[in-house]
Design an enzyme around this catalytic site. Structure first.
Site, PDB file in Angstrom:
ATOM      1  N   SER A 122       0.835  -1.199   0.000  1.00 49.60           N
ATOM      2  CA  SER A 122       0.000   0.000   0.000  1.00 49.60           C
ATOM      3  C   SER A 122       0.880   1.263   0.000  1.00 49.60           C
ATOM      4  CB  SER A 122      -0.970  -0.043   1.184  1.00 49.60           C
ATOM      5  OG  SER A 122      -2.024   0.882   1.028  1.00 49.60           O
ATOM      6  N   ASP A 177      -8.674  -6.408  -5.052  1.00 50.87           N
ATOM      7  CA  ASP A 177      -8.402  -5.250  -4.187  1.00 50.87           C
ATOM      8  C   ASP A 177      -9.420  -4.164  -4.525  1.00 50.87           C
ATOM      9  OD1 ASP A 177      -7.430  -3.045  -2.833  1.00 50.87           O
ATOM     10  OD2 ASP A 177      -5.339  -3.409  -3.373  1.00 50.87           O
ATOM     11  N   HIS A 198      -7.171  -6.111  -0.665  1.00 52.24           N
ATOM     12  CA  HIS A 198      -6.069  -5.181  -0.418  1.00 52.24           C
ATOM     13  C   HIS A 198      -5.104  -5.716   0.641  1.00 52.24           C
ATOM     14  CE1 HIS A 198      -3.988  -1.373  -0.556  1.00 52.24           C
ATOM     15  NE2 HIS A 198      -4.065  -1.251   0.753  1.00 52.24           N
TER      16      HIS A 198
END
Length: 233
Positions: free
Chosen positions: A53, A182, A211
């Site tokens: 991320s 995701d 995610h």
């Protein structure tokens, strides 16, 4: 992990670091635990860096500063900057492409008006359930909801910083792990970042990963990391 030594680092104002995000004004300061770790590596050792991320920016800083200490950098559904645009470019594009209402369920503090990416964000439990952990075990979602803390994208800081360079950041081997389900960083945007970089990136794909791939598809993530390590390290 399969004979590899694994070190999981908390960034500043995260995990066991008790500082608030307001006390950590720059991405470099936020990344300092990683940069300190890289600085202290013995000269004969190299690492496989993994960023998830926003962590893509953390490892990008380490790649820029310590390219000779990294065998390969793995971007796990992570922001992957380029060497042409400002360091903030991929994050700005991410927010610019978001649909209206996309960030309902988050507490956002802006710094330059409603069209600017937020300075500070805090994910609500329902947002995390719908966007980050929809394929993950309920126990992992509940734990994450208890431990989540406010964070920052450091847009102002990254906008002012120098571009990442081909000679340093761009010289490190890269693997991008695309997570197919995701909903927080959709796969279309992940592929856009890969294309935007415009350089050779080894791409791996986990079709059913949300995610939080490390909780939704942990075995597949391990396979990708072992493959990257075996190929480049």
């Amino acid at each position: 992990m399969a004979g590899h030594q694994v070190t999981a680092l908390d960034m500043a104002a995260s995990g066991i670091d008790t500082r608030s995000i307001q006390d950590v004004p720059t991405m470099a300061e936020y990344s300092q635990p990683l940069l300190d770790f890289m600085e202290e590596l013995p000269p004969d050792e190299k690492v496989v860096l993994v960023g998830h991320s926003l962590g893509g920016l953390n490892i990008a800083l380490a790649m820029e500063k310590f390219p000779d200490k990294i065998s390969v950098a793995v971007f796990l559904t992570a922001f992957m900057p380029d060497t042409v645009n400002p360091r903030s470019y991929v994050i700005r594009e991410f927010f610019a492409r978001a649909l209206p209402g996309e960030w309902m369920g988050m507490v956002l503090t802006t710094q330059g008006g409603t069209t600017e990416p937020p300075a500070i964000m805090h994910f609500g439990a329902e947002f995390m359930k719908q966007k980050f952990y929809q394929n993950s075990p309920t126990a992992d979602l509940e734990l994450a909801s208890l431990l989540t803390r406010p964070g920052s994208c450091y847009m102002q800081d990254l906008s002012k910083g120098e571009k990442f360079t081909e000679e340093s950041y761009g010289s490190v081997e890269r693997v991008y792990v695309v997570c197919g389900e995701d909903l927080g960083m959709p796969k279309e945007f992940q592929y856009w970042m890969i294309e935007n970089y415009g350089a050779t990136t080894d791409v791996m794909f986990i079709p059913s990963a949300d995610h939080s791939a490390m909780t939704s598809t942990p075995e597949e993530v391990v396979k990708c990391l072992l493959e990257a390590a075996g190929k480049y390290a």
